[in-house]
Design a protein around this motif. Structure first.
Motif, PDB file in Angstrom:
ATOM      1  N   VAL A   1      39.060  29.313  43.081  1.00 27.59           N
ATOM      2  CA  VAL A   1      38.089  30.164  43.772  1.00 27.59           C
ATOM      3  C   VAL A   1      38.674  30.764  45.047  1.00 27.59           C
ATOM      4  O   VAL A   1      38.571  31.976  45.291  1.00 27.59           O
ATOM      5  N   LEU A   2      39.296  29.930  45.866  1.00 30.28           N
ATOM      6  CA  LEU A   2      39.694  30.356  47.205  1.00 30.28           C
ATOM      7  C   LEU A   2      41.076  30.990  47.284  1.00 30.28           C
ATOM      8  O   LEU A   2      41.352  31.734  48.230  1.00 30.28           O
ATOM      9  N   LEU A   3      41.943  30.723  46.294  1.00 30.03           N
ATOM     10  CA  LEU A   3      43.306  31.255  46.337  1.00 30.03           C
ATOM     11  C   LEU A   3      43.633  32.156  45.144  1.00 30.03           C
ATOM     12  O   LEU A   3      43.992  33.324  45.330  1.00 30.03           O
ATOM     13  N   VAL A   4      43.512  31.614  43.939  1.00 33.42           N
ATOM     14  CA  VAL A   4      43.947  32.362  42.752  1.00 33.42           C
ATOM     15  C   VAL A   4      43.105  33.614  42.544  1.00 33.42           C
ATOM     16  O   VAL A   4      43.653  34.706  42.297  1.00 33.42           O
ATOM     17  N   TYR A   5      41.798  33.471  42.616  1.00 34.59           N
ATOM     18  CA  TYR A   5      40.896  34.616  42.402  1.00 34.59           C
ATOM     19  C   TYR A   5      41.210  35.763  43.358  1.00 34.59           C
ATOM     20  O   TYR A   5      41.491  36.895  42.924  1.00 34.59           O
ATOM     21  N   PRO A   6      41.190  35.553  44.699  1.00 34.43           N
ATOM     22  CA  PRO A   6      41.480  36.681  45.600  1.00 34.43           C
ATOM     23  C   PRO A   6      42.892  37.233  45.452  1.00 34.43           C
ATOM     24  O   PRO A   6      43.092  38.449  45.535  1.00 34.43           O
ATOM     25  N   LEU A   7      43.889  36.344  45.218  1.00 30.96           N
ATOM     26  CA  LEU A   7      45.255  36.837  45.055  1.00 30.96           C
ATOM     27  C   LEU A   7      45.397  37.692  43.799  1.00 30.96           C
ATOM     28  O   LEU A   7      46.061  38.738  43.816  1.00 30.96           O
ATOM     29  N   ALA A   8      44.769  37.256  42.714  1.00 29.92           N
ATOM     30  CA  ALA A   8      44.830  38.031  41.473  1.00 29.92           C
ATOM     31  C   ALA A   8      44.130  39.373  41.635  1.00 29.92           C
ATOM     32  O   ALA A   8      44.607  40.403  41.137  1.00 29.92           O
ATOM     33  N   TYR A   9      42.997  39.373  42.337  1.00 26.46           N
ATOM     34  CA  TYR A   9      42.245  40.624  42.517  1.00 26.46           C
ATOM     35  C   TYR A   9      43.052  41.632  43.337  1.00 26.46           C
ATOM     36  O   TYR A   9      42.969  42.842  43.111  1.00 26.46           O
ATOM     37  N   CYS A  10      43.845  41.113  44.284  1.00 33.81           N
ATOM     38  CA  CYS A  10      44.640  41.993  45.146  1.00 33.81           C
ATOM     39  C   CYS A  10      46.040  42.251  44.600  1.00 33.81           C
ATOM     40  O   CYS A  10      46.879  42.834  45.287  1.00 33.81           O
ATOM     41  N   SER A  11      46.298  41.828  43.366  1.00 34.91           N
ATOM     42  CA  SER A  11      47.649  41.935  42.798  1.00 34.91           C
ATOM     43  C   SER A  11      48.048  43.363  42.453  1.00 34.91           C
ATOM     44  O   SER A  11      49.223  43.636  42.217  1.00 34.91           O
ATOM     45  N   GLY A  12      47.084  44.264  42.391  1.00 36.39           N
ATOM     46  CA  GLY A  12      47.375  45.658  42.051  1.00 36.39           C
ATOM     47  C   GLY A  12      46.711  46.117  40.774  1.00 36.39           C
ATOM     48  O   GLY A  12      46.617  47.330  40.523  1.00 36.39           O
ATOM     49  N   ILE A  13      46.224  45.183  39.952  1.00 38.63           N
ATOM     50  CA  ILE A  13      45.616  45.561  38.679  1.00 38.63           C
ATOM     51  C   ILE A  13      44.361  46.414  38.888  1.00 38.63           C
ATOM     52  O   ILE A  13      44.142  47.387  38.170  1.00 38.63           O
ATOM     53  N   MET A  14      43.552  46.082  39.901  1.00 35.72           N
ATOM     54  CA  MET A  14      42.327  46.841  40.125  1.00 35.72           C
ATOM     55  C   MET A  14      42.637  48.256  40.610  1.00 35.72           C
ATOM     56  O   MET A  14      41.944  49.210  40.252  1.00 35.72           O
TER      57      MET A  14
ATOM     58  N   ALA B   1      24.989  43.693  35.741  1.00 33.30           N
ATOM     59  CA  ALA B   1      26.198  43.280  36.454  1.00 33.30           C
ATOM     60  C   ALA B   1      25.866  42.767  37.847  1.00 33.30           C
ATOM     61  O   ALA B   1      26.452  41.779  38.307  1.00 33.30           O
ATOM     62  N   ALA B   2      24.917  43.412  38.526  1.00 29.51           N
ATOM     63  CA  ALA B   2      24.527  42.981  39.871  1.00 29.51           C
ATOM     64  C   ALA B   2      23.960  41.571  39.850  1.00 29.51           C
ATOM     65  O   ALA B   2      24.212  40.775  40.762  1.00 29.51           O
ATOM     66  N   ALA B   3      23.199  41.253  38.813  1.00 30.32           N
ATOM     67  CA  ALA B   3      22.643  39.897  38.683  1.00 30.32           C
ATOM     68  C   ALA B   3      23.763  38.877  38.497  1.00 30.32           C
ATOM     69  O   ALA B   3      23.774  37.818  39.143  1.00 30.32           O
ATOM     70  N   LEU B   4      24.730  39.188  37.624  1.00 25.93           N
ATOM     71  CA  LEU B   4      25.843  38.264  37.385  1.00 25.93           C
ATOM     72  C   LEU B   4      26.708  38.097  38.631  1.00 25.93           C
ATOM     73  O   LEU B   4      27.108  36.976  38.978  1.00 25.93           O
ATOM     74  N   VAL B   5      26.981  39.192  39.311  1.00 25.23           N
ATOM     75  CA  VAL B   5      27.805  39.127  40.522  1.00 25.23           C
ATOM     76  C   VAL B   5      27.105  38.317  41.604  1.00 25.23           C
ATOM     77  O   VAL B   5      27.727  37.491  42.286  1.00 25.23           O
TER      78      VAL B   5
ATOM     79  N   ALA C   1      34.940  39.918  34.714  1.00 28.72           N
ATOM     80  CA  ALA C   1      35.841  38.858  34.229  1.00 28.72           C
ATOM     81  C   ALA C   1      36.375  38.036  35.392  1.00 28.72           C
ATOM     82  O   ALA C   1      36.449  36.797  35.313  1.00 28.72           O
ATOM     83  N   PHE C   2      36.730  38.695  36.480  1.00 26.38           N
ATOM     84  CA  PHE C   2      37.202  37.986  37.668  1.00 26.38           C
ATOM     85  C   PHE C   2      36.125  37.055  38.220  1.00 26.38           C
ATOM     86  O   PHE C   2      36.437  36.002  38.788  1.00 26.38           O
ATOM     87  N   HIS C   3      34.862  37.445  38.081  1.00 24.09           N
ATOM     88  CA  HIS C   3      33.766  36.600  38.551  1.00 24.09           C
ATOM     89  C   HIS C   3      33.483  35.444  37.599  1.00 24.09           C
ATOM     90  O   HIS C   3      33.274  34.306  38.016  1.00 24.09           O
ATOM     91  N   LEU C   4      33.449  35.750  36.299  1.00 18.96           N
ATOM     92  CA  LEU C   4      32.963  34.782  35.323  1.00 18.96           C
ATOM     93  C   LEU C   4      33.968  33.682  34.999  1.00 18.96           C
ATOM     94  O   LEU C   4      33.567  32.535  34.740  1.00 18.96           O
ATOM     95  N   ILE C   5      35.249  33.992  34.993  1.00 22.97           N
ATOM     96  CA  ILE C   5      36.248  32.969  34.659  1.00 22.97           C
ATOM     97  C   ILE C   5      36.192  31.794  35.636  1.00 22.97           C
ATOM     98  O   ILE C   5      36.053  30.632  35.217  1.00 22.97           O
TER      99      ILE C   5
END
Length: 233
Positions: A21-34, A142-146, A59-63
């Motif tokens: 949650v605190l490391l992998v998720y934010p690092l992956a989101y900022c990796s450039g894919i988005m 999507a807003a509900a899931l987020v 997907a980034f939220h649900l995993i």
């Protein structure tokens, strides 16, 4: 076991869940894919990439959410340990459904009211905003899931576990709040980062003041903020 475990008594899965949650998720989101997904929306108005952006975002939220849920289940922890009572939503179902009905009506009526018979390639408000009725209906879901996943992950789960492990409400709030900045992408300025930090603190501090027991209202408020994109021209 329905109560939070003692300090430093967390098993390996809980530690991995916190790291996810605190490391992998934010690092992956900022990796450039988005960024590669978003660019065609901005340059070409690609609605295909609009859908890809939202689906990847979910997907980034649900995993991590499902990993945390599984971790809690294996540890015998109830949802109350993250301040969440699912039955609350059932008790409030009539006015929640009323809000959703209003958003659905707006989704049907606003595209024609805003654009007539010719939909634009991209929203004039923000690139992630919906244009068509189908997109607006999708954004409601999507807003509900987020709202649920972000509040559970960054408030309910992270803060309670860090508070228990570190015995410091300040660090328990600050660390997830810093991670929260980067699940929205690498800030392009310090003001943008400050915006998300303030938003995280605005949700985290009330959760602490409510003694880690009330996440439902934060989810509703979060949902309404994100679902307001349905009203965007």
């Amino acid at each position: 076991m329905n109560s939070i475990t003692k300090p430093w008594a967390y098993d390996r899965r809980t530690v991995i869940a916190l790291a996810l949650v605190l490391l992998v998720y934010p690092l992956a989101y900022c990796s450039g894919i988005m960024g590669r997904i978003i660019e065609p929306i901005l340059t070409d108005g690609s609605r295909l990439h609009w859908w890809l952006f939202w689906l990847t975002n979910l997907a980034f939220h649900l995993i991590p959410f499902f990993y945390v849920a599984r971790t809690m289940a294996r540890a015998g922890e109830s949802w109350q340990t993250v301040g969440l009572d699912w039955s609350w939503f059932m008790r409030k179902r009539f006015w929640i459904l009323g809000l959703i009905v209003l958003l659905v009506i707006a989704s049907v009526l606003l595209p024609h009211a805003y654009y007539g018979n010719s939909l634009p390639d991209i929203s004039g408000t923000v690139f992630m905003a919906p244009v068509s009725t189908a997109e607006r209906l999708f954004v409601i879901a999507a807003a509900a899931l987020v709202a649920i996943t972000e509040e559970v992950l960054f408030r309910g789960f992270a803060i309670t576990r860090l508070q228990n492990a570190l015995s410091s409400a300040t660090l328990a709030v600050l660390l997830p709040s810093l991670s929260f900045i980067f699940i929205h992408g690498t800030p392009d300025s310090w003001m943008a980062g400050l915006h998300y930090l303030i938003a995280a603190l605005a949700f985290s501090i009330p959760f602490v003041l409510l003694k880690f027991k009330r996440l439902e209202w934060l989810i509703i408020i979060h949902f309404l903020i994100d679902a307001s994109l349905v009203l965007a021209p």
